[in-house]
Design an enzyme around this catalytic site. Sequence first.
Site, PDB file in Angstrom:
ATOM      1  CG  HIS A 107     -10.449  -8.121   5.629  1.00 27.27           C
ATOM      2  ND1 HIS A 107     -10.088  -8.838   6.845  1.00 27.27           N
ATOM      3  CD2 HIS A 107      -9.484  -8.469   4.886  1.00 27.27           C
ATOM      4  CE1 HIS A 107      -8.778  -9.487   6.461  1.00 27.27           C
ATOM      5  NE2 HIS A 107      -8.420  -9.347   5.655  1.00 27.27           N
ATOM      6  CD  GLU A 135      -1.715  -2.476   1.327  1.00 29.55           C
ATOM      7  OE1 GLU A 135      -2.445  -3.405   0.822  1.00 29.55           O
ATOM      8  OE2 GLU A 135      -0.527  -2.629   2.233  1.00 29.55           O
TER       9      GLU A 135
END
Length: 329
Positions: free
Chosen positions: A134, A65
């Site tokens: 998540h 990321e």
Amino acid sequence: MNSPAKMNTIQAVNLALDEALELDSNVILLGEDIADGQEGGIVGVTKGLSTKYGTARVRSTPISEQAIIGAAIGAAIVGMRPVAEIMLMNFTTVAMDMIVNHAAKLRFMSGGQTNVPITIRTMTGAGFGTGGQHADYLEAWFAHTAGMKVVAPSSPADAYGLMLSCIFDDDPCLFIENMPSYWTPGPAPQVGRRIPLGKAHVAREGGDVTVISYSRIFNDCAAVADKLAAEGIAVELIDLRTIAPLDMETILRSVAKTGRAVIVHEAVRNFGVGAEIASQIHEALFGQLKAPVQRVGANHSPVPFAKPLEIAFVPQAGTIEAAIRKTLN
């Protein structure tokens, strides 16, 4: 070929990305597994785009990321308009330094000389049993950061129009997609129509109570408004569309008319966007309110994995209805 009357959010976002790539050669996409041969992302939002525009412009990245956002910031500084996909919203936390200290602040730190026109696409939402790491809604974190624009569409047509506006905006935008509603069809967008950022939509007019929401759960609010209308209760329904900048002008105009407000979001209730809106309503309209502002949000816990707990965690239609009735009583 006639345009479809209906499409889902996957198709709508794909259409917006396709149009942006065609309009401006400086638009690029980057993220994990977004190229064809890797299914165009885990749900297929970017499917077909690398085949059409090439892997130099639709680029699959390593699983990092920080690398995705760092590369996007660098590309933006030299004149490109990157659309960076962070697969799940919880994973933005890995790149918080890049997003908060660099993307959001470079215009300020450079005295207005450097723009960072990046769009960060990410998805989230309880409903698939993906658990506590998540499925969080973290929009309040980014709305709290000066320099960021935060967008959360509730329909395919809005996803299309807001995505185009984000891509061609000169500031960093966080674009939040709700995974459980990806496949829910809605009216197809008008091709080329961009929806302005920072402007809420009054989706339904009414005089009894104002309900303010955004993203998937806005549609639950609309269903509750339909049910209450049969009893003669007129709900004025506001879809924020953009969380930051926040369209308080539209909110206050509505609440001044109805005298009551209920704010609904899927994010946890504590320290959420609803608290900010409620505070501003009370500050501006305290003497005109007929009841305290009500906030509806998820319980203050990680998103549960077990289905019964997950259902109990997310606000349901009954919870929304109870909050509306409380303001009326």
